[in-house]
Write a protein that holds these residues in place. Structure first.
Motif, PDB file in Angstrom:
ATOM      1  N   GLY A  58       0.243  -2.979 -19.477  1.00 56.31           N
ATOM      2  CA  GLY A  58       0.443  -2.707 -20.867  1.00 56.31           C
ATOM      3  C   GLY A  58      -0.345  -3.949 -21.749  1.00 56.31           C
ATOM      4  N   SER A  59      -1.265  -3.232 -22.606  1.00 54.82           N
ATOM      5  CA  SER A  59      -1.787  -4.189 -23.429  1.00 54.82           C
ATOM      6  C   SER A  59      -1.096  -4.886 -24.578  1.00 54.82           C
ATOM      7  N   GLU A  60       0.064  -4.140 -24.863  1.00 60.29           N
ATOM      8  CA  GLU A  60       1.037  -4.907 -25.710  1.00 60.29           C
ATOM      9  C   GLU A  60       1.923  -5.873 -25.414  1.00 60.29           C
ATOM     10  N   LEU A  61       1.869  -6.153 -24.195  1.00 62.79           N
ATOM     11  CA  LEU A  61       2.703  -7.125 -23.337  1.00 62.79           C
ATOM     12  C   LEU A  61       2.089  -8.539 -23.639  1.00 62.79           C
ATOM     13  N   ARG A  62       3.188  -9.535 -23.653  1.00 69.73           N
ATOM     14  CA  ARG A  62       2.774 -10.996 -23.814  1.00 69.73           C
ATOM     15  C   ARG A  62       3.685 -11.725 -23.063  1.00 69.73           C
ATOM     16  N   ASP A  63       3.474 -12.852 -22.364  1.00 70.18           N
ATOM     17  CA  ASP A  63       4.282 -13.751 -21.606  1.00 70.18           C
ATOM     18  C   ASP A  63       5.196 -14.461 -22.511  1.00 70.18           C
TER      19      ASP A  63
ATOM     20  N   THR B 280      -3.883  -5.514 -18.497  1.00 69.76           N
ATOM     21  CA  THR B 280      -4.427  -4.669 -19.691  1.00 69.76           C
ATOM     22  C   THR B 280      -4.542  -3.139 -19.346  1.00 69.76           C
ATOM     23  N   ASP B 281      -4.571  -2.252 -20.384  1.00 65.92           N
ATOM     24  CA  ASP B 281      -4.741  -0.815 -20.228  1.00 65.92           C
ATOM     25  C   ASP B 281      -6.077  -0.688 -20.138  1.00 65.92           C
ATOM     26  N   SER B 282      -6.785  -0.898 -19.124  1.00 63.76           N
ATOM     27  CA  SER B 282      -8.150  -0.418 -18.900  1.00 63.76           C
ATOM     28  C   SER B 282      -8.018  -0.141 -17.540  1.00 63.76           C
ATOM     29  N   LEU B 283      -9.127   0.873 -16.989  1.00 59.05           N
ATOM     30  CA  LEU B 283      -9.069   1.339 -15.973  1.00 59.05           C
ATOM     31  C   LEU B 283      -9.654   0.206 -14.963  1.00 59.05           C
ATOM     32  N   GLN B 284     -10.641  -0.336 -15.484  1.00 59.18           N
ATOM     33  CA  GLN B 284     -11.213  -1.692 -14.674  1.00 59.18           C
ATOM     34  C   GLN B 284     -10.308  -2.582 -14.209  1.00 59.18           C
TER      35      GLN B 284
ATOM     36  N   ASP C  18      -3.213   8.776 -22.675  1.00 54.41           N
ATOM     37  CA  ASP C  18      -4.583   8.508 -22.321  1.00 54.41           C
ATOM     38  C   ASP C  18      -4.968   7.229 -21.859  1.00 54.41           C
ATOM     39  N   LEU C  19      -3.866   6.254 -22.196  1.00 54.93           N
ATOM     40  CA  LEU C  19      -4.224   4.696 -21.696  1.00 54.93           C
ATOM     41  C   LEU C  19      -3.387   4.456 -20.529  1.00 54.93           C
ATOM     42  N   ASP C  20      -2.755   5.592 -19.828  1.00 53.86           N
ATOM     43  CA  ASP C  20      -1.911   5.260 -18.452  1.00 53.86           C
ATOM     44  C   ASP C  20      -2.861   5.451 -17.537  1.00 53.86           C
ATOM     45  N   PHE C  21      -3.461   4.369 -16.975  1.00 56.88           N
ATOM     46  CA  PHE C  21      -4.517   4.491 -16.014  1.00 56.88           C
ATOM     47  C   PHE C  21      -4.035   4.041 -14.609  1.00 56.88           C
ATOM     48  N   VAL C  22      -2.760   3.858 -14.247  1.00 54.65           N
ATOM     49  CA  VAL C  22      -2.320   3.351 -12.955  1.00 54.65           C
ATOM     50  C   VAL C  22      -2.520   4.498 -11.897  1.00 54.65           C
ATOM     51  N   LYS C  23      -2.095   5.759 -12.185  1.00 54.62           N
ATOM     52  CA  LYS C  23      -2.463   6.684 -11.199  1.00 54.62           C
ATOM     53  C   LYS C  23      -3.863   6.915 -10.693  1.00 54.62           C
ATOM     54  N   GLN C  24      -4.599   6.924 -12.068  1.00 52.86           N
ATOM     55  CA  GLN C  24      -6.056   7.069 -11.673  1.00 52.86           C
ATOM     56  C   GLN C  24      -6.755   5.837 -10.937  1.00 52.86           C
ATOM     57  N   ALA C  25      -6.296   4.642 -11.419  1.00 52.30           N
ATOM     58  CA  ALA C  25      -6.862   3.348 -10.712  1.00 52.30           C
ATOM     59  C   ALA C  25      -6.515   3.354  -9.006  1.00 52.30           C
ATOM     60  N   PHE C  26      -5.434   3.958  -8.871  1.00 49.54           N
ATOM     61  CA  PHE C  26      -4.727   3.750  -7.476  1.00 49.54           C
ATOM     62  C   PHE C  26      -5.601   4.774  -6.625  1.00 49.54           C
ATOM     63  N   SER C  27      -5.800   6.041  -7.244  1.00 49.33           N
ATOM     64  CA  SER C  27      -6.430   7.166  -6.481  1.00 49.33           C
ATOM     65  C   SER C  27      -8.118   6.566  -6.295  1.00 49.33           C
ATOM     66  N   ASP C  28      -8.499   5.970  -7.389  1.00 52.54           N
ATOM     67  CA  ASP C  28      -9.880   5.497  -7.157  1.00 52.54           C
ATOM     68  C   ASP C  28     -10.042   4.497  -5.997  1.00 52.54           C
ATOM     69  N   LEU C  29      -8.978   3.709  -5.792  1.00 51.11           N
ATOM     70  CA  LEU C  29      -8.917   2.686  -4.666  1.00 51.11           C
ATOM     71  C   LEU C  29      -8.768   3.409  -3.293  1.00 51.11           C
ATOM     72  N   GLY C  30      -8.573   4.491  -3.335  1.00 48.35           N
ATOM     73  CA  GLY C  30      -8.281   5.314  -1.974  1.00 48.35           C
ATOM     74  C   GLY C  30      -6.783   5.714  -1.858  1.00 48.35           C
ATOM     75  N   GLY C  31      -5.957   5.443  -2.571  1.00 50.12           N
ATOM     76  CA  GLY C  31      -4.528   5.646  -2.561  1.00 50.12           C
ATOM     77  C   GLY C  31      -4.251   7.128  -2.564  1.00 50.12           C
ATOM     78  N   ARG C  32      -3.324   7.514  -1.845  1.00 54.00           N
ATOM     79  CA  ARG C  32      -2.877   9.056  -1.796  1.00 54.00           C
ATOM     80  C   ARG C  32      -1.613   9.114  -2.466  1.00 54.00           C
ATOM     81  N   ILE C  33      -1.323   9.838  -3.474  1.00 59.00           N
ATOM     82  CA  ILE C  33      -0.241   9.911  -4.347  1.00 59.00           C
ATOM     83  C   ILE C  33       0.702  11.236  -3.355  1.00 59.00           C
TER      84      ILE C  33
END
Ligand code: AMP
Ligand code: MG
Length: 400
Positions: A186-191, A227-231, A257-272
């Protein structure tokens, strides 16, 4: 949308216990036995005294009473850990202390309170009779050699570690402690400790989940905020999958549109395996596997994240750490107010059970409301359309 039962069954089917390893008893607390353990020795290892007193032959003191004591001659003394080398003869006694080995020839112990000494230190007056074997703790009475001491899947708790130590065991085989990656996206998150710019909030999921993970005796590895980016999401997830036994993330699993977790997981070879639960709070939830490493993509809303962690992730992690049948702890109580589920999803409501067993709503039930989470001590499962009247007996799922 998948039901909670189906989701849990799928998760438990996909996760497996980790390998086992040898651990020193001192490091085994709260770990799970991977092998059954048989008692290597009898416990206690020898017949011994249950009292501070005097070893006797019961038949010698049968007639003893306060008005007509039996006189015995004191032929020795055995502190715990020492041995009396002789044989107890007729009308002889040996002084001994709790845990001391019973001398040969003796078959009972007269407790010190039932005796009196005379001016002659070599004589003892016995004031009460004892039956054969009275005040004697027998060899193997506690545990017989080769008896089942610990079974596979059992937790090494304080009492189990105690009896293992008493049996002289210094190391055991246990399932490895799962190493769990914990990420928050989440790009809005801070420690905490950082200044907040407009639109930003402090991150709270990692520390709350880490604390629940600690209760399950795991090693958690907390990652920096993502942060909310695919990379950025792919980079963080890749490191997590390569270094841990399971990966938990929060946020970024919705339909934005900025929810990249599923996409990133799949791109890394993850099976949902599934996405979206028929559950409130906690609808967006993704579960899958990359190679053998399970992935739990929790929703970002703190309450949703913790409820789904509790209902789905915790059972999975307990299976990974070797538990055979794990159940949430339940507290029974009686509703102090009516609770109704108007929605079409099962609602896990934050409730507070007081000392008298009265169950009340812990406050507002929005999935972003942290206050009612911190006021609650558990969750109440209310089915769609279900209406629970005041006075209903209910089972509350404890947080810990
Ligand atoms: P998301 O699931 O990413 O759409 O987030 C849902 C809501 O939860 C948003 O209001 C986020 O700002 C908030 N949120 C997401 N992650 C966290 C977090 N780690 N700590 C606190 N709030 C969060
Ligand atoms: Mg987000």
């Amino acid at each position: 949308m998948i039901s909670l039962e189906d989701a849990l069954a799928k998760v438990l089917q996909e996760v497996q216990p980790l390998e086992s390893e040898g651990v020193c008893l001192w490091d085994a607390a709260d770990r799970i036995a991977s092998d059954s353990i048989l008692a290597p020795i009898d416990l206690p290892p020898f017949d011994n005294s249950a009292m501070d007193g005097y070893a006797v032959r019961a038949q010698d003191v049968q007639s003893a009473s306060p008005s007509s004591p039996v006189t015995l001659s004191v032929v020795g003394e055995i502190p715990a850990g020492s041995v009396f080398s002789g044989q107890l003869g007729v009308s002889q006694t040996v002084r001994l202390f709790t845990g001391a080995i019973l001398p040969d020839g003796a078959d009972a112990v007269v407790m010190q309170e039932d005796t009196a000494r005379t001016v002659d230190p070599r004589l003892l007056l016995v004031l009460e009779p004892v039956k054969p074997f009275e005040n004697v703790r027998f060899r193997g009475e506690d545990l017989k050699k080769s008896a089942l001491l610990i079974s596979r899947g059992q937790v090494f708790g304080f009492a189990q570690l105690g009896i293992l130590a008493a049996s002289g065991i210094e190391s055991v085989r246990a399932f490895a402690r799962p190493k769990i990656a914990l990420l928050a996206t989440g790009s809005e998150l801070r420690d905490a400790g950082q200044p907040l710019a407009k639109g930003q909030i402090y991150e709270s999921n990692r520390i709350a989940i880490r604390t629940l993970l600690d209760h399950s005796s795991t090693d958690s590895k907390v990652f920096p905020l993502v942060t909310d980016s695919l990379q950025a999401t792919k980079d963080a997830l890749l490191e997590a999958f390569e270094s841990c036994d399971a990966v938990i993330s929060t946020g970024g699993v919705s339909v934005g549109d900025l929810d990249f977790v599923k996409q990133a997981f799949s791109d890394l070879g993850g099976r949902i395996e599934f996405w979206k639960l028929a559950l409130k709070p906690g609808k967006p939830f993704v579960f899958g596997k990359r190679k053998s490493v399970p992935f739990f993509g929790l929703p970002g809303n703190p309450v949703s994240a913790l409820v789904t962690f509790q209902l789905l992730v915790r059972p999975a992690i307990n299976k990974m750490r070797g538990m055979i049948s794990w159940r949430h702890r339940i507290t029974g109580g009686v509703l102090a107010e009516p609770i109704k589920n108007h929605g079409d999803r099962r609602h896990f409501v934050r409730v507070k059970v007081d000392e008298a067993g009265r169950v009340k709503l812990a406050g507002s039930q929005g999935s972003h409301i942290l206050r009612s989470l911190s006021e609650s001590n558990g969750l109440l499962d209310v089915f769609p359309g279900e209406s629970l009247a005041q006075g209903t007996t209910v089972s509350v799922i404890n947080w810990d």
